[in-house]
Design a protein around this motif. Structure first.
Motif, PDB file in Angstrom:
ATOM      1  N   SER A 179       3.863   0.984  -2.374  1.00 25.85           N
ATOM      2  CA  SER A 179       3.592   0.446  -3.701  1.00 25.85           C
ATOM      3  C   SER A 179       3.024  -0.967  -3.611  1.00 25.85           C
ATOM      4  CB  SER A 179       4.864   0.469  -4.547  1.00 25.85           C
ATOM      5  OG  SER A 179       5.897  -0.245  -3.926  1.00 25.85           O
ATOM      6  N   TYR A 180       2.697  -1.520  -4.765  1.00 24.18           N
ATOM      7  CA  TYR A 180       2.161  -2.869  -4.922  1.00 24.18           C
ATOM      8  C   TYR A 180       0.948  -3.146  -4.019  1.00 24.18           C
ATOM      9  CZ  TYR A 180       6.582  -3.221  -7.308  1.00 24.18           C
ATOM     10  OH  TYR A 180       7.644  -2.987  -8.130  1.00 24.18           O
ATOM     11  N   PRO A 181      -0.079  -2.305  -4.103  1.00 25.78           N
ATOM     12  CA  PRO A 181      -1.258  -2.546  -3.275  1.00 25.78           C
ATOM     13  C   PRO A 181      -2.092  -3.724  -3.789  1.00 25.78           C
ATOM     14  CG  PRO A 181      -1.673  -0.732  -4.762  1.00 25.78           C
ATOM     15  CD  PRO A 181      -0.229  -1.125  -4.959  1.00 25.78           C
ATOM     16  N   HIS A 182      -2.735  -4.413  -2.875  1.00 24.74           N
ATOM     17  CA  HIS A 182      -3.683  -5.488  -3.179  1.00 24.74           C
ATOM     18  C   HIS A 182      -4.894  -5.301  -2.279  1.00 24.74           C
ATOM     19  CE1 HIS A 182      -0.135  -7.227  -5.010  1.00 24.74           C
ATOM     20  NE2 HIS A 182      -0.887  -8.179  -5.543  1.00 24.74           N
ATOM     21  N   VAL A 183      -6.051  -5.668  -2.787  1.00 24.78           N
ATOM     22  CA  VAL A 183      -7.283  -5.565  -2.011  1.00 24.78           C
ATOM     23  C   VAL A 183      -8.036  -6.883  -2.108  1.00 24.78           C
ATOM     24  CG1 VAL A 183      -8.602  -4.581  -3.950  1.00 24.78           C
ATOM     25  CG2 VAL A 183      -9.387  -4.193  -1.606  1.00 24.78           C
ATOM     26  N   ARG A 184      -8.640  -7.268  -0.991  1.00 25.07           N
ATOM     27  CA  ARG A 184      -9.545  -8.406  -0.934  1.00 25.07           C
ATOM     28  C   ARG A 184     -10.601  -8.040   0.091  1.00 25.07           C
ATOM     29  NH1 ARG A 184      -9.673 -13.729  -3.209  1.00 25.07           N
ATOM     30  NH2 ARG A 184      -7.856 -12.797  -4.116  1.00 25.07           N
ATOM     31  N   GLY A 185     -11.846  -7.901  -0.391  1.00 24.11           N
ATOM     32  CA  GLY A 185     -12.918  -7.478   0.503  1.00 24.11           C
ATOM     33  C   GLY A 185     -12.637  -6.091   1.045  1.00 24.11           C
ATOM     34  N   ASP A 186     -12.615  -5.956   2.385  1.00 24.66           N
ATOM     35  CA  ASP A 186     -12.367  -4.640   2.984  1.00 24.66           C
ATOM     36  C   ASP A 186     -10.940  -4.504   3.508  1.00 24.66           C
ATOM     37  OD1 ASP A 186     -12.556  -6.336   5.143  1.00 24.66           O
ATOM     38  OD2 ASP A 186     -13.995  -5.123   6.249  1.00 24.66           O
ATOM     39  N   ARG A 187     -10.027  -5.379   3.060  1.00 20.34           N
ATOM     40  CA  ARG A 187      -8.629  -5.307   3.489  1.00 20.34           C
ATOM     41  C   ARG A 187      -7.733  -4.889   2.332  1.00 20.34           C
ATOM     42  NH1 ARG A 187      -8.162  -7.344   8.573  1.00 20.34           N
ATOM     43  NH2 ARG A 187      -9.757  -8.831   9.168  1.00 20.34           N
ATOM     44  N   VAL A 188      -6.840  -3.949   2.616  1.00 20.45           N
ATOM     45  CA  VAL A 188      -5.865  -3.488   1.645  1.00 20.45           C
ATOM     46  C   VAL A 188      -4.484  -3.675   2.257  1.00 20.45           C
ATOM     47  CG1 VAL A 188      -5.017  -1.523   0.302  1.00 20.45           C
ATOM     48  CG2 VAL A 188      -7.476  -1.762   0.744  1.00 20.45           C
ATOM     49  N   VAL A 189      -3.570  -4.261   1.488  1.00 23.26           N
ATOM     50  CA  VAL A 189      -2.182  -4.409   1.921  1.00 23.26           C
ATOM     51  C   VAL A 189      -1.297  -3.792   0.836  1.00 23.26           C
ATOM     52  CG1 VAL A 189      -2.610  -6.467   3.321  1.00 23.26           C
ATOM     53  CG2 VAL A 189      -1.956  -6.717   0.916  1.00 23.26           C
ATOM     54  N   TRP A 190      -0.105  -3.370   1.235  1.00 16.92           N
ATOM     55  CA  TRP A 190       0.839  -2.801   0.276  1.00 16.92           C
ATOM     56  C   TRP A 190       2.242  -2.905   0.838  1.00 16.92           C
ATOM     57  CZ3 TRP A 190      -2.722   0.256   2.906  1.00 16.92           C
ATOM     58  CH2 TRP A 190      -2.191   1.136   3.861  1.00 16.92           C
ATOM     59  N   THR A 191       3.227  -2.682  -0.023  1.00 16.42           N
ATOM     60  CA  THR A 191       4.617  -2.610   0.388  1.00 16.42           C
ATOM     61  C   THR A 191       4.892  -1.180   0.824  1.00 16.42           C
ATOM     62  OG1 THR A 191       5.199  -4.291  -1.228  1.00 16.42           O
ATOM     63  CG2 THR A 191       7.002  -2.955  -0.367  1.00 16.42           C
ATOM     64  N   ASP A 192       5.521  -1.031   1.999  1.00 19.88           N
ATOM     65  CA  ASP A 192       5.710   0.287   2.584  1.00 19.88           C
ATOM     66  C   ASP A 192       7.173   0.470   2.968  1.00 19.88           C
ATOM     67  OD1 ASP A 192       5.684   2.505   4.485  1.00 19.88           O
ATOM     68  OD2 ASP A 192       3.519   2.193   4.574  1.00 19.88           O
ATOM     69  N   PHE A 193       7.769   1.593   2.553  1.00 17.01           N
ATOM     70  CA  PHE A 193       9.192   1.825   2.783  1.00 17.01           C
ATOM     71  C   PHE A 193       9.467   2.877   3.847  1.00 17.01           C
ATOM     72  CE2 PHE A 193       8.727   0.030  -1.409  1.00 17.01           C
ATOM     73  CZ  PHE A 193       9.649  -1.008  -1.360  1.00 17.01           C
ATOM     74  N   ARG A 194       8.482   3.216   4.666  1.00 16.48           N
ATOM     75  CA  ARG A 194       8.692   4.290   5.643  1.00 16.48           C
ATOM     76  C   ARG A 194       9.707   3.943   6.719  1.00 16.48           C
ATOM     77  NH1 ARG A 194       2.886   5.162   7.852  1.00 16.48           N
ATOM     78  NH2 ARG A 194       2.361   3.840   6.117  1.00 16.48           N
ATOM     79  N   ASN A 195       9.978   2.653   6.957  1.00 16.48           N
ATOM     80  CA  ASN A 195      10.975   2.281   7.954  1.00 16.48           C
ATOM     81  C   ASN A 195      12.360   2.052   7.352  1.00 16.48           C
ATOM     82  OD1 ASN A 195       9.233   2.394  10.178  1.00 16.48           O
ATOM     83  ND2 ASN A 195       8.354   0.433   9.589  1.00 16.48           N
ATOM     84  N   ASP A 196      12.484   2.237   6.060  1.00 17.82           N
ATOM     85  CA  ASP A 196      13.783   2.174   5.409  1.00 17.82           C
ATOM     86  C   ASP A 196      14.502   3.483   5.683  1.00 17.82           C
ATOM     87  OD1 ASP A 196      15.659   2.823   3.133  1.00 17.82           O
ATOM     88  OD2 ASP A 196      15.141   0.755   2.619  1.00 17.82           O
ATOM     89  N   PRO A 197      15.776   3.465   6.062  1.00 19.29           N
ATOM     90  CA  PRO A 197      16.473   4.710   6.399  1.00 19.29           C
ATOM     91  C   PRO A 197      16.419   5.764   5.290  1.00 19.29           C
ATOM     92  CG  PRO A 197      17.834   2.821   6.954  1.00 19.29           C
ATOM     93  CD  PRO A 197      16.618   2.291   6.237  1.00 19.29           C
ATOM     94  N   GLN A 198      16.376   5.337   4.028  1.00 22.80           N
ATOM     95  CA  GLN A 198      16.311   6.311   2.943  1.00 22.80           C
ATOM     96  C   GLN A 198      14.904   6.451   2.367  1.00 22.80           C
ATOM     97  OE1 GLN A 198      19.246   4.064   1.365  1.00 22.80           O
ATOM     98  NE2 GLN A 198      20.775   5.038   2.667  1.00 22.80           N
ATOM     99  N   GLY A 199      13.947   5.702   2.881  1.00 19.11           N
ATOM    100  CA  GLY A 199      12.565   5.812   2.414  1.00 19.11           C
ATOM    101  C   GLY A 199      12.337   5.272   1.014  1.00 19.11           C
TER     102      GLY A 199
END
Length: 180
Positions: free
Chosen positions: A158-178
């Motif tokens: 969630s919470y994606p941001h883009v600037r130019g050709d870069r995209v960042v977001w919050t990722d919960f895949r390493n959270d034990p419950q996802g």
């Protein structure tokens, strides 16, 4: 024009760089976005805009359904809108006044972020349409058919941001419950 609740103050640079400009928005406001001479935000389910050079504050979208998460880049304004039953992405070109649905599919699309014509957003298009199945998508606002997923798994992004050709977001895949 502003909500009656405790206001939030936004300070920005005015026409004279030595004189800051303040803008008060209501306590129920969220999702402030500034581009050039304008600021947009969501307040009480409507989209508002303030033009700093004129001092004019106006409601841009006031459909009875909730509009939220506005983001502004130049003359392009994108937001999440619930008027068709679930959250879809809508767009207005402030220069031309042209407005309408930009991207709609089953489930909710929200949290848009815009840089030029590159849009990133969160989509809950997979059943059961919950945050656990939220993925990050991108598209060029000039070509809504260009929409494509940047993530595709069973944990929340969630919470994606883009600037130019870069995209960042919050990722919960390493959270034990996802999830949070």
């Amino acid at each position: 024009m502003m909500g009656p609740d405790v206001p939030m103050t936004v300070d920005t640079q005015g026409p004279d760089p030595n004189e800051p400009v303040s803008l008060e928005i209501g306590q129920n406001a969220c999702c402030l976005s500034v581009s050039g001479d304008r600021a947009v935000w969501s307040e009480d389910g409507d989209i508002w805009m303030h033009t700093f050079s004129t001092g004019v504050t106006e409601v841009l979208e006031d459909d009875p359904a909730e509009q939220t998460h506005p983001v502004l880049s130049g003359d392009l304004l994108v937001w999440s809108d619930a008027r068709n039953g679930d959250r879809d992405l809508w767009m207005t070109d402030l220069a031309s006044g042209k407005s309408g649905v930009l991207y709609d599919t089953i489930g909710d699309q929200d949290q848009p972020w815009l840089d030029g014509t590159t849009l990133v957003f969160m989509s809950r298009h997979k059943p059961p349409h919950t945050d656990k199945y939220a993925d990050v998508w991108t598209l060029d606002v000039n070509d809504p058919e260009s929409a494509r997923a940047l993530t595709d798994d069973e944990t929340e992004q969630s919470y994606p941001h883009v600037r130019g050709d870069r995209v960042v977001w919050t990722d919960f895949r390493n959270d034990p419950q996802g999830v949070y």
